[in-house]
Motif scaffolding. Structure first.
Motif, PDB file in Angstrom:
ATOM      1  N   LEU A 165      10.427  -7.014  -5.017  1.00 48.20           N
ATOM      2  CA  LEU A 165      11.053  -7.941  -4.071  1.00 48.20           C
ATOM      3  C   LEU A 165      10.088  -9.040  -3.671  1.00 48.20           C
ATOM      4  CD1 LEU A 165      13.197  -8.877  -2.003  1.00 48.20           C
ATOM      5  CD2 LEU A 165      12.221  -7.191  -0.413  1.00 48.20           C
ATOM      6  N   THR A 166       8.868  -8.690  -3.285  1.00 49.49           N
ATOM      7  CA  THR A 166       7.925  -9.711  -2.819  1.00 49.49           C
ATOM      8  C   THR A 166       7.549 -10.680  -3.936  1.00 49.49           C
ATOM      9  OG1 THR A 166       6.062  -8.204  -3.203  1.00 49.49           O
ATOM     10  CG2 THR A 166       7.004  -8.247  -0.979  1.00 49.49           C
ATOM     11  N   GLU A 167       7.485 -10.185  -5.161  1.00 55.38           N
ATOM     12  CA  GLU A 167       7.189 -11.091  -6.272  1.00 55.38           C
ATOM     13  C   GLU A 167       8.318 -12.103  -6.467  1.00 55.38           C
ATOM     14  OE1 GLU A 167       6.398  -8.612  -9.628  1.00 55.38           O
ATOM     15  OE2 GLU A 167       4.282  -8.352  -9.115  1.00 55.38           O
ATOM     16  N   ARG A 168       9.546 -11.662  -6.294  1.00 55.12           N
ATOM     17  CA  ARG A 168      10.673 -12.594  -6.456  1.00 55.12           C
ATOM     18  C   ARG A 168      10.745 -13.578  -5.293  1.00 55.12           C
ATOM     19  NH1 ARG A 168      13.405 -11.543 -10.824  1.00 55.12           N
ATOM     20  NH2 ARG A 168      13.180  -9.466 -11.747  1.00 55.12           N
ATOM     21  N   LEU A 169      10.114 -13.218  -4.183  1.00 52.77           N
ATOM     22  CA  LEU A 169      10.036 -14.140  -3.045  1.00 52.77           C
ATOM     23  C   LEU A 169       8.758 -14.985  -3.096  1.00 52.77           C
ATOM     24  CD1 LEU A 169      11.361 -11.910  -0.114  1.00 52.77           C
ATOM     25  CD2 LEU A 169      12.607 -13.534  -1.538  1.00 52.77           C
ATOM     26  N   ARG A 170       8.128 -15.010  -4.261  1.00 53.16           N
ATOM     27  CA  ARG A 170       6.973 -15.885  -4.533  1.00 53.16           C
ATOM     28  C   ARG A 170       5.699 -15.480  -3.805  1.00 53.16           C
ATOM     29  NH1 ARG A 170       8.546 -19.392  -8.819  1.00 53.16           N
ATOM     30  NH2 ARG A 170      10.754 -19.842  -8.563  1.00 53.16           N
ATOM     31  N   PHE A 171       5.535 -14.198  -3.511  1.00 52.90           N
ATOM     32  CA  PHE A 171       4.263 -13.704  -2.990  1.00 52.90           C
ATOM     33  C   PHE A 171       3.407 -13.207  -4.153  1.00 52.90           C
ATOM     34  CE2 PHE A 171       6.968 -13.221   0.745  1.00 52.90           C
ATOM     35  CZ  PHE A 171       6.128 -13.551   1.797  1.00 52.90           C
ATOM     36  N   ASP A 172       2.142 -13.608  -4.176  1.00 57.11           N
ATOM     37  CA  ASP A 172       1.198 -12.956  -5.093  1.00 57.11           C
ATOM     38  C   ASP A 172       1.022 -11.524  -4.605  1.00 57.11           C
ATOM     39  OD1 ASP A 172       0.885 -15.260  -6.535  1.00 57.11           O
ATOM     40  OD2 ASP A 172      -0.923 -15.893  -5.470  1.00 57.11           O
ATOM     41  N   THR A 173       1.387 -10.554  -5.434  1.00 55.14           N
ATOM     42  CA  THR A 173       1.534  -9.179  -4.963  1.00 55.14           C
ATOM     43  C   THR A 173       0.552  -8.235  -5.632  1.00 55.14           C
ATOM     44  OG1 THR A 173       3.886  -9.558  -4.526  1.00 55.14           O
ATOM     45  CG2 THR A 173       3.175  -7.273  -4.721  1.00 55.14           C
ATOM     46  N   VAL A 174      -0.036  -7.374  -4.812  1.00 58.32           N
ATOM     47  CA  VAL A 174      -0.926  -6.309  -5.285  1.00 58.32           C
ATOM     48  C   VAL A 174      -0.390  -4.984  -4.747  1.00 58.32           C
ATOM     49  CG1 VAL A 174      -3.246  -5.327  -5.190  1.00 58.32           C
ATOM     50  CG2 VAL A 174      -2.950  -7.805  -5.367  1.00 58.32           C
ATOM     51  N   VAL A 175      -0.285  -3.973  -5.623  1.00 56.76           N
ATOM     52  CA  VAL A 175       0.140  -2.630  -5.236  1.00 56.76           C
ATOM     53  C   VAL A 175      -1.016  -1.669  -5.487  1.00 56.76           C
ATOM     54  CG1 VAL A 175       1.846  -0.796  -5.557  1.00 56.76           C
ATOM     55  CG2 VAL A 175       2.497  -3.189  -5.931  1.00 56.76           C
ATOM     56  N   ILE A 176      -1.386  -0.881  -4.468  1.00 57.72           N
ATOM     57  CA  ILE A 176      -2.535   0.010  -4.614  1.00 57.72           C
ATOM     58  C   ILE A 176      -2.447   1.101  -3.553  1.00 57.72           C
ATOM     59  CG2 ILE A 176      -4.076  -1.244  -3.041  1.00 57.72           C
ATOM     60  CD1 ILE A 176      -6.311  -0.849  -5.148  1.00 57.72           C
TER      61      ILE A 176
ATOM     62  N   LEU B 292       0.832  -1.196   0.000  1.00 57.25           N
ATOM     63  CA  LEU B 292       0.000   0.000   0.000  1.00 57.25           C
ATOM     64  C   LEU B 292       0.870   1.249   0.000  1.00 57.25           C
ATOM     65  CD1 LEU B 292      -2.456  -1.217   2.768  1.00 57.25           C
ATOM     66  CD2 LEU B 292      -2.890  -1.186   0.303  1.00 57.25           C
ATOM     67  N   TYR B 293       0.366   2.315  -0.619  1.00 61.02           N
ATOM     68  CA  TYR B 293       1.128   3.557  -0.603  1.00 61.02           C
ATOM     69  C   TYR B 293       0.212   4.749  -0.411  1.00 61.02           C
ATOM     70  CZ  TYR B 293      -0.350   3.971  -5.521  1.00 61.02           C
ATOM     71  OH  TYR B 293      -1.097   4.039  -6.681  1.00 61.02           O
ATOM     72  N   GLY B 294       0.764   5.762   0.226  1.00 63.74           N
ATOM     73  CA  GLY B 294       0.154   7.082   0.293  1.00 63.74           C
ATOM     74  C   GLY B 294       1.179   8.041  -0.262  1.00 63.74           C
ATOM     75  N   SER B 295       0.883   8.625  -1.422  1.00 63.61           N
ATOM     76  CA  SER B 295       1.910   9.369  -2.149  1.00 63.61           C
ATOM     77  C   SER B 295       1.337  10.645  -2.726  1.00 63.61           C
ATOM     78  CB  SER B 295       2.473   8.494  -3.274  1.00 63.61           C
ATOM     79  OG  SER B 295       3.560   9.118  -3.922  1.00 63.61           O
ATOM     80  N   GLU B 296       2.077  11.725  -2.599  1.00 65.84           N
ATOM     81  CA  GLU B 296       1.655  13.004  -3.151  1.00 65.84           C
ATOM     82  C   GLU B 296       2.372  13.315  -4.461  1.00 65.84           C
ATOM     83  OE1 GLU B 296      -1.159  15.414  -2.951  1.00 65.84           O
ATOM     84  OE2 GLU B 296      -0.694  14.832  -0.902  1.00 65.84           O
ATOM     85  N   THR B 297       3.677  13.041  -4.508  1.00 66.36           N
ATOM     86  CA  THR B 297       4.472  13.378  -5.692  1.00 66.36           C
ATOM     87  C   THR B 297       4.928  12.156  -6.467  1.00 66.36           C
ATOM     88  OG1 THR B 297       6.552  13.373  -4.455  1.00 66.36           O
ATOM     89  CG2 THR B 297       5.334  15.451  -4.543  1.00 66.36           C
ATOM     90  N   GLY B 298       4.635  10.964  -5.981  1.00 64.65           N
ATOM     91  CA  GLY B 298       5.027   9.748  -6.681  1.00 64.65           C
ATOM     92  C   GLY B 298       6.180   9.000  -6.052  1.00 64.65           C
TER      93      GLY B 298
ATOM     94  N   ALA C  78       6.585   7.828  -2.857  1.00 64.28           N
ATOM     95  CA  ALA C  78       6.151   6.680  -2.068  1.00 64.28           C
ATOM     96  C   ALA C  78       5.581   5.584  -2.962  1.00 64.28           C
ATOM     97  CB  ALA C  78       5.113   7.111  -1.019  1.00 64.28           C
ATOM     98  N   GLN C  79       4.927   5.965  -4.035  1.00 66.25           N
ATOM     99  CA  GLN C  79       4.420   4.972  -4.981  1.00 66.25           C
ATOM    100  C   GLN C  79       5.576   4.219  -5.637  1.00 66.25           C
ATOM    101  OE1 GLN C  79       1.722   6.530  -7.920  1.00 66.25           O
ATOM    102  NE2 GLN C  79       1.495   4.572  -8.957  1.00 66.25           N
ATOM    103  N   ASP C  80       6.652   4.943  -5.967  1.00 68.90           N
ATOM    104  CA  ASP C  80       7.828   4.303  -6.558  1.00 68.90           C
ATOM    105  C   ASP C  80       8.465   3.331  -5.575  1.00 68.90           C
ATOM    106  OD1 ASP C  80       9.654   4.292  -8.926  1.00 68.90           O
ATOM    107  OD2 ASP C  80      11.114   4.842  -7.399  1.00 68.90           O
ATOM    108  N   VAL C  81       8.534   3.727  -4.300  1.00 72.50           N
ATOM    109  CA  VAL C  81       9.044   2.832  -3.262  1.00 72.50           C
ATOM    110  C   VAL C  81       8.180   1.577  -3.169  1.00 72.50           C
ATOM    111  CG1 VAL C  81       9.254   2.588  -0.749  1.00 72.50           C
ATOM    112  CG2 VAL C  81      10.275   4.561  -1.898  1.00 72.50           C
ATOM    113  N   ALA C  82       6.859   1.760  -3.208  1.00 71.17           N
ATOM    114  CA  ALA C  82       5.943   0.614  -3.147  1.00 71.17           C
ATOM    115  C   ALA C  82       6.174  -0.338  -4.313  1.00 71.17           C
ATOM    116  CB  ALA C  82       4.496   1.104  -3.131  1.00 71.17           C
ATOM    117  N   GLN C  83       6.388   0.211  -5.501  1.00 78.26           N
ATOM    118  CA  GLN C  83       6.635  -0.635  -6.664  1.00 78.26           C
ATOM    119  C   GLN C  83       7.927  -1.432  -6.510  1.00 78.26           C
ATOM    120  OE1 GLN C  83       4.573  -1.170  -9.035  1.00 78.26           O
ATOM    121  NE2 GLN C  83       3.175   0.558  -9.126  1.00 78.26           N
ATOM    122  N   GLU C  84       8.936  -0.802  -5.914  1.00 80.03           N
ATOM    123  CA  GLU C  84      10.198  -1.526  -5.726  1.00 80.03           C
ATOM    124  C   GLU C  84      10.048  -2.623  -4.671  1.00 80.03           C
ATOM    125  OE1 GLU C  84      14.957  -0.720  -5.583  1.00 80.03           O
ATOM    126  OE2 GLU C  84      13.555   0.926  -5.872  1.00 80.03           O
ATOM    127  N   ILE C  85       9.296  -2.361  -3.626  1.00 75.94           N
ATOM    128  CA  ILE C  85       9.011  -3.398  -2.634  1.00 75.94           C
ATOM    129  C   ILE C  85       8.271  -4.558  -3.292  1.00 75.94           C
ATOM    130  CG2 ILE C  85       7.699  -3.922  -0.541  1.00 75.94           C
ATOM    131  CD1 ILE C  85       8.203  -1.005   0.332  1.00 75.94           C
TER     132      ILE C  85
END
Length: 655
Positions: A52-63, A34-40, A42-49
């Motif tokens: 990582l979780t996808e490579r660790l075999r987690f089904d991942t949702v970013v929103i 999850l992210y709370g982002s004003e300029t983008g 925090a959203q970029d950080v969320a995408q990078e996280i």
């Protein structure tokens, strides 16, 4: 107990074996980022996280936080939140509703006991309320019973490498904690970094499309052969969800043509009756220029596909899109389902943004090694994608302000597949501008709403690449707008949180440059409130600019309002016949009046304008006033200003 200490009765990190027992074996490993982002950021950080979780075999949702229900937190193995702090310790616009729900008194203390979570905050220690939104959210989740599996992290924009400095170290710790608490399923390994992860959404040719391209003419009707760098984008209205159609009536340059900065006053009319208060912002959605779009299409070799109708589709079969990760273009009206590459590059993809590390990490999958030159290009892309070589990225992109449009020709062997354009190129963000109108200026005689913006056209010199002109993505677009054009605008409340009862308090309004826009809104709003309540307290405006004759904005208006409890103290920093004066100098010069307003009359302070030295200097000047006239020590003056913040009497909105 401070925010950093956590809340009583909760451990900093729960015991490892208890987490192992609480893993949900009956359903796949899933991560909700999850992210709370004003300029983008925090959203970029969320995408990078999420990578990582996808490579660790987690089904991942970013929103974003506001797009979920609280119950969604209970459906996933882990929850990771990336959130920035904005304004006066405020939550970003796309996290405010979630925070209100989280604060509900109806929530029991253990309602989130089945949630495993951690958080990363983005802040700027030059602000008094450093990372406070992150800390409040983190501690509230602990209070509601959520279990922390990894210590929280915080990024500071004052770090030499920005928030990336701390984030780079924290994500290494996050990976270790994830492997420790949630080991990989038996027989599975971490997905290697050199393996391309299929995105959740991709482009494909629409069944409604005719094969082949169109007549190769941009939407503004200008042929490719006659395009120039200044040919403006087409005047079509973007289908932004929850936006209003605004008619531009005036786009006037306020500064002389020979002045170093082009500052515009834009006047919009909205057919809807929309109310807004001081500090509200209008979000403008920019467009790229046709010449730049054409150049990028040629660089990528997309000429044959540029005008073919495409649609954005999930990459896996799914029966219910409501449970699927959201589309990159979810902020558009749901009826907008088909695009061309040219349309995407013009309206929705930010090809003139400065690329982040994750952009190069994505490019790495599409490099070649057929010859020595291609091998060099691949090696260079990998260097720029390496988090350990952040200085290399800084020197190549951030410092000289190189854009994606500029760097791609330097890697001619790298071609982004058009199917993944929306996954690799950043999506265009709307830009926020403080509304300058208020009170009697907000509505026209026919009842329509009026919105005025004071916009400085960003055209900074390039400190490194002298021959390449630099533009602000949105302000370059704004400079081309003509009276009679229509735009999609989104109106947001902003962060000053001003209420009508404040008319009973005097105010110090400190707004240099275009920071005077929300101050003007406040002044006219206070006049309107005063007429209704028959109460009039003074408004003191401290305004700074370069030249009295060039950028003393709204000077005639201030003179006309001088008999209505408004006093303006101007300062000029570049006039040859005057001493260099900034707003903090004006505060010290009027120390006795400032002290009377702050201490004796219990007035309020509003500071708006550029972040950095200005708000720091103003705070130091206010502290000096309290020390001089209130016989306070430095510590007492600082504590008094801190208490003003806590009481809502000291508010700051900088950008």
């Amino acid at each position: 107990m401070t925010l950093q200490d956590g809340l009583p009765g909760h451990r900093a990190v729960p015991a490892r074996q208890s987490l192992a027992r609480r893993q949900i074996a009956a359903k796949p490993r899933s991560a909700l980022i999850l992210y709370g982002s004003e300029t983008g950021n925090a959203q970029d950080v969320a995408q990078e996280i999420a990578r990582l979780t996808e490579r660790l075999r987690f089904d991942t949702v970013v929103i974003d936080l506001d797009s979920i229900d609280l119950r969604d937190l209970l459906k996933h193995t882990i929850i990771i939140v990336a959130i920035s702090t904005t304004g006066q310790g405020e939550f970003p616009q796309n996290a405010r509703s979630f925070w209100k729900i989280l604060l509900s008194s109806q929530l029991r203390s253990g309602v989130l006991r089945r949630v495993n979570f951690t958080t990363f905050g983005l802040g700027d220690s030059s602000y008094p309320q450093y990372n406070v939104a992150h800390r409040m959210l983190h501690n509230r989740m602990l209070q509601l019973g959520a279990q922390l599996f990894c210590p929280r992290g915080e990024g500071n924009e004052q770090h030499p490498e920005g928030h990336n400095g701390e984030f780079r170290a924290w994500i290494v710790d996050l990976k270790q904690e994830l492997l420790q608490h949630f080991p990989l399923p038996e027989g599975q390994n971490i997905i290697a970094e050199d393996v391309f992860l299929e995105p959740k959404w991709c482009l494909r040719i629409s069944p409604d499309s005719t094969n082949g391209s169109s007549n190769n003419t941009p939407a503004n009707g200008v042929s490719q052969e006659t395009l120039t760098l200044d040919t403006p984008p087409a005047n079509d209205i973007l289908p932004i969800a929850d936006s209003v159609i605004a008619d531009l009536t005036v786009n006037t340059r306020l500064t002389p043509s020979d002045h170093g900065q082009d500052v515009r006053l834009l006047d919009f009319t909205l057919s809807s009756n929309i109310d807004y208060g001081p500090g509200a912002v209008a979000v403008v959605y920019p467009k790229n220029f046709p010449k730049d779009v054409n150049q990028f299409i040629e660089c990528m070799g997309w000429q044959s596909m540029a005008d073919t109708l495409l649609e954005l589709v999930p990459t896996t079969d799914v029966s219910d899109l409501a449970t699927y990760p959201p589309s990159p273009l979810r902020y558009l009206e749901s009826t907008k389902r088909a695009f061309t590459i040219r349309e995407l590059l013009t309206n929705y993809l930010d090809i003139v943004s400065i690329p982040r590390r994750t952009f190069f990490a994505s490019l790495a999958y599409f490099t070649k090694e057929g010859n020595e030159e291609e091998s060099y290009q691949k090696e260079r892309v990998l260097e720029l994608a390496n988090p350990e070589l952040i200085d290399e990225l800084w020197d190549y992109t951030t410092r000289p302000r190189r854009t994606i449009l500029e760097i791609m020709p330097e890697f001619p062997s790298v071609k982004i597949p058009w199917q993944y354009a929306l996954n690799i190129i950043p999506v265009m963000r709307g830009r926020q501008f403080s509304i300058a109108s208020g009170g009697s200026l907000k509505h026209l005689e026919n009842g329509n709403t009026r919105v005025q913006l004071l916009v400085a056209i960003a055209n900074p010199p390039n400190p490194i690449i002298k021959l390449r002109k630099r533009y602000g993505v949105c302000t370059r677009y704004i400079a081309t707008l003509q009276a009679g054009q229509q735009l999609s605008l989104t109106i947001q409340p902003g962060y000053l949180n001003v209420s009508p009862d404040e008319v009973n308090s005097p105010v110090l309004l400190i707004g240099p440059g275009t920071g005077v826009a929300p101050m003007r809104s406040m002044i006219y709003e206070r006049l309107e409130w005063a007429r209704r309540s028959n109460s009039r307290k003074p408004s003191l405006l401290f305004f700074g600019c370069r030249n009295e004759t060039a950028d003393y904005f709204f000077r005639d208006e201030w003179q006309n309002l001088a008999d209505q409890s408004l006093t303006v103290f101007p300062g000029f920093s570049r006039d040859q016949d005057k001493p260099r004066t900034y707003v903090q100098d004006l505060v010290r010069k009027e120390a006795s009046l400032v002290y009377k307003t702050l201490k004796q009359d219990q007035g309020k302070v509003y500071i708006c304008g550029s972040s950095g030295n200005m708000p720091k200097g103003v705070r130091e000047a206010l502290a000096d006033v309290l020390k001089e006239h209130g016989q306070m020590t430095a510590g007492q003056a600082s504590e008094y200003l801190d208490q003003m913040e806590r009481d809502g009497r000291y508010k700051q909105e900088t950008w």
